[in-house]
Design a protein around this motif. Structure first.
Motif, PDB file in Angstrom:
ATOM      1  N   SER A 205      10.010  -2.549  -6.997  1.00 18.35           N
ATOM      2  CA  SER A 205      10.695  -1.270  -7.226  1.00 18.35           C
ATOM      3  C   SER A 205      10.925  -1.029  -8.711  1.00 18.35           C
ATOM      4  O   SER A 205      10.857   0.114  -9.187  1.00 18.35           O
ATOM      5  N   TRP A 227       2.701  -0.915  -1.259  1.00 16.78           N
ATOM      6  CA  TRP A 227       4.011  -1.097  -0.646  1.00 16.78           C
ATOM      7  C   TRP A 227       3.946  -1.706   0.753  1.00 16.78           C
ATOM      8  O   TRP A 227       4.868  -2.425   1.157  1.00 16.78           O
ATOM      9  N   CYS A 230       4.290  -5.616   0.466  1.00 15.59           N
ATOM     10  CA  CYS A 230       5.327  -6.130  -0.430  1.00 15.59           C
ATOM     11  C   CYS A 230       6.470  -6.715   0.396  1.00 15.59           C
ATOM     12  O   CYS A 230       7.064  -6.009   1.216  1.00 15.59           O
TER      13      CYS A 230
END
Length: 519
Positions: A205, A227, A230
């Motif tokens: 992030s 993403w 992750c």
């Protein structure tokens, strides 16, 4: 007992690798030299001192490795043989086994590695104190980098941090400078940043935020996160193709303007700090590359976003005022800012603090970076701050660390870089945008939607407040207040309609100019 055990381990490691001999060898006093000879009796210290220092830090764990990474950028403070060895800590920490890395990836995603990647390089391309990185190719053909957290890191770091917290408490109790230096708060800040670095989702992030902030600057590239792949222990990101900034000869041979690269680094840093208040706080050479791709030639590539720093608006304004005052050599204003901010006692004499700051800073202006020893400047500033009881600000510890990294990087790229003249125009422009007319108009524009919603509600809110006061018998002046409210309502209506008319007139004039109706 765990603290004592760890402390004993640290002492034994220091003795095993002869770091006591390295530390004491700088002293020239005869009794110290005698102590070194006595201390080294019976020990075989065949390896060079730089190698011994690097191996000792690797054995002591991630906190000590990070300390070595910072030291590796300060070639002005260390002998070259030691600096060269510590530079290996930036991305050449011994990796953990490839089979273990594969198990960790499969455990994080709950699938076999062949189901996720069409290829996965077992040999890590980089290995640091917290994690290591493997190159891979996704099923859709995208080239990616896979970052895997080292196993067992949390327990090791927690043990060292507990020891640091204990030492900080003792320093605060026993040292005359304990209260001023705020060791417990500094360690608490370090604690938070290290635990943030152990959460790879937070790192992802951070990278996404920095990528958005730097979009449009055209000076630095930040990898895009994948993403859906992750997790807290494994993250997958776009693979970046660049040359490590430590390989200066290769970068120079490719035709990159090294002096411009140095200036761009200063611009990137000050943009992140003063414009965004969100900066990459682990900028050692192992985390920075340079792109040689024709489309992005000469741009920085930033990697490893586990540690970022943030500054509040108050912090940014205070720092900017200080920088501008320093650049203008207005030492009186610097002294006044220290008193206004509460960093020094309110009864401090401005002229005395001004004279002390001038004595530290004045000799270093108009000199190239190669002729400035920031270590000496910081040492004298520390002596000055001790004399005037300046309180250390824990929220700025990361910024101070990053400044050291930036200075070390600038020294390697362009020893003739004038850091002051490079940064001054940027800061003056930023100050004008923040506190000048442009800054005022920008803030009014940002706050306009809230004001537009709030202003029509003010009469109703005031009426409700007065009604509650009458119900509870708290407002004997209610009739007068209600009459005042009616007058206020009429005034607000006039102001609102007048503002709407004024804005409409401006828009109409602008439209007429654009369409060529204005003669």
């Amino acid at each position: 007992m765990r603290h004592l055990t760890r402390l004993v381990f640290i002492v034994l490691t220091v003795l095993r690798f002869g770091l006591d001999e390295v530390a004491l060898s700088a002293f020239r006093q005869p009794w110290v030299r005698l102590l070194v000879r006595v201390a080294t009796v019976g020990r075989r210290l065949d390896a060079p001192r730089g190698v011994r220092l690097r191996r000792a830090l690797e054995r002591l764990g991630p906190i000590f490795v990070k300390f070595g990474q910072v030291l590796s950028t300060r070639r002005d403070l260390l002998p070259l043989d030691m600096a060269d060895e510590l530079a290996l800590l930036q991305d050449r920490v011994p990796p953990f086994p490839a089979a273990e890395s594969r198990v960790l990836v499969e455990k994080a995603f709950g699938r076999r590695i062949e189901e996720i990647f069409s290829s996965f390089d077992a040999e890590p391309v980089a290995s640091a104190s917290i994690a290591q990185v493997h190159f891979a190719v996704l099923k859709d053909g995208r080239q990616v980098a896979v970052k895997v957290l080292r196993p067992g890191m949390l327990d090791v770091i927690d043990d060292d941090l507990r020891l640091l917290h204990t030492l900080a408490r003792w320093v605060e109790r026993l040292s005359a400078d304990g209260k001023r230096l705020k060791p417990r708060e500094v360690v608490a800040e370090f604690d938070g940043y290290l635990h943030d670095e152990l959460d790879l989702v937070r790192e992802a992030s951070n990278a996404a935020q920095l990528r958005r902030n730097m979009d449009g600057l055209n000076l630095v590239l930040v990898p895009e996160m994948v993403w859906e792949l992750c997790t807290h222990s494994v993250i997958v990101m776009e693979r970046m193709h660049g040359v490590p900034i430590s390989q200066l000869e290769r970068i120079r041979e490719a035709g990159v303007d090294i002096k411009k690269l140095a200036r761009d680094g200063v611009t990137i840093f000050f943009t992140q700090v003063f414009r965004d208040g969100f900066f990459h706080a682990d900028m050692h050479p192992g985390n920075i590359q340079v792109s040689l791709d024709p489309r992005t030639f000469g741009r920085y590539i930033a990697l490893d976003f586990g540690i970022v720093g943030t500054l509040t608006d108050n912090d940014k304004e205070y720092l900017a005022y200080n920088f501008i005052a320093f650049f203008r050599r207005d030492y009186k204003r610097v002294a006044e800012l220290h008193i206004e901010s509460g960093w020094v006692p309110p009864d401090t004499r401005v002229d005395a603090l001004e004279g002390a700051i001038r004595a530290v800073c004045e000799p270093h202006f108009d000199r190239p970076l190669k002729d400035i020893s920031l270590g000496q400047v910081l040492m004298r500033l520390f002596q000055t701050s001790r004399r005037f009881n300046v309180e250390i600000q824990p929220q700025l510890v990361l910024l101070q660390k990053t400044l050291l990294n930036i200075e070390g990087l600038g020294r390697q790229l362009d020893p003739d870089l004038d850091l002051w003249s490079t940064a001054k125009p940027f800061l003056e422009r930023w100050m004008n945008e923040q506190i000048g007319w442009r800054g005022l108009l920008e803030r009014l524009k940002n706050e306009a939607p809230r004001y537009a919603q709030l202003l029509p509600e003010l009469p109703r809110l005031l009426h409700q407040s007065l009604q509650r006061g009458r119900t509870h018998g708290e407002s004997p002046l209610l009739p007068a207040l209600l009459a005042e409210q009616r007058r206020t309502n009429r005034l607000l209506q006039v102001l609102i309609y007048g503002a709407i008319g004024f804005v409409a007139g401006l828009l109409a004039t602008r439209l007429a100019l654009q369409l060529g109706w204005w003669v």
